[in-house]
Design an enzyme around this catalytic site. Structure first.
Site, short mmCIF file in Angstrom:
data_model
loop_
_atom_site.label_atom_id
_atom_site.label_comp_id
_atom_site.label_asym_id
_atom_site.label_seq_id
_atom_site.Cartn_x
_atom_site.Cartn_y
_atom_site.Cartn_z
N CYS A 195 47.76 12.37 17.44
CA CYS A 195 48.01 11.42 16.35
C CYS A 195 48.79 10.21 16.87
CB CYS A 195 48.78 12.10 15.22
SG CYS A 195 47.89 13.50 14.48
N CYS A 201 52.26 15.25 16.56
CA CYS A 201 51.07 15.56 17.36
C CYS A 201 50.79 14.44 18.35
CB CYS A 201 49.88 15.76 16.43
SG CYS A 201 48.29 15.83 17.27
#
Length: 218
Positions: A77, A74
């Site tokens: 992230c 992600c």
């Protein structure tokens, strides 16, 4: 007239749903983790001959900052991992290690995440760091204004990613004190890209009191 009324009603319902989706009314409330709960979590190293150990080993002497990664691929992230890694020099001065846990180890996801994160990474295959009550954000996340603001912030920062792996269980960040000093900071992601405040992380890390062994006291 009837069709116009139906159309106006449908628009009104959609507008109300969009409004409610952008409040915190329907977000799952996180349950605070107890120290004993976190200490007893089983973690694994990521090499071929994996070693299993209790999570408390990460912080029992010097404390630790730990990121529970929602999904290594992600781009949000990866952005937060980069932000936390920017604290590494100051954490090193304090003698506080930086770690991350992931909930799955697939393909090259962790390897590709490592350039963004300047600490060791371990596997929490039972997803305990994401509990005690696991919270998920499903497709409602994509109609939240805050999530789109987070998307654009990360895109503008040059971050990219992929869609591999489980990404609905929300993550978080912990600052742990050594021994029984306890949990000094617990940040639970409320929506995709809800990053921890870096100033709060450093303030919590400065409260850490390293354990001294009996030989050091003599």
């Amino acid at each position: 007239m009837g069709m116009w009324s139906i159309g106006a009603g449908a628009i009104g319902v959609a507008a109300l749903a969009l409004l409610l989706a952008n409040t915190d009314m329907f977000l799952a409330k996180p349950e605070k983790a107890a120290l004993e709960y976190l200490e007893d979590i089983d973690l694994k190293t990521l090499e071929k001959d994996a070693v299993t150990f209790k999570a408390k080993a990460l912080w029992e002497k010097n404390g630790a900052v730990i990121m529970a990664v929602r999904r290594p691929g992600c781009f949000l992230c990866r952005e937060e991992a980069t932000d936390l890694s920017s604290l590494k020099p100051k954490l090193d001065e304090l003698g506080v290690p930086l770690y991350a846990v992931v909930k799955e180890h697939i393909k090259n996801e962790v390897k590709d995440f490592q350039p963004y994160f300047k600490g060791e990474i371990f596997l929490d295959e039972n997803k305990k760091f994401y509990g005690p009550q696991r919270r998920k954000m499903m497709f409602m996340g994509f109609v939240r204004l805050g999530v789109w603001q987070n998307f654009f912030r990360a895109w503008n920062g040059g971050f990219s990613g992929n869609l591999d792996g489980e990404g609905f269980i929300l993550g978080g960040v912990f600052v742990m004190g050594p021994g029984k000093q306890g949990i000094l900071l617990e940040h639970r992601e409320k929506e995709f890209g809800d990053k921890v405040n870096l100033t709060s992380v450093l303030e919590a890390a400065r409260k850490i009191r390293p354990q001294t062994s009996a030989s050091e006291k003599q």
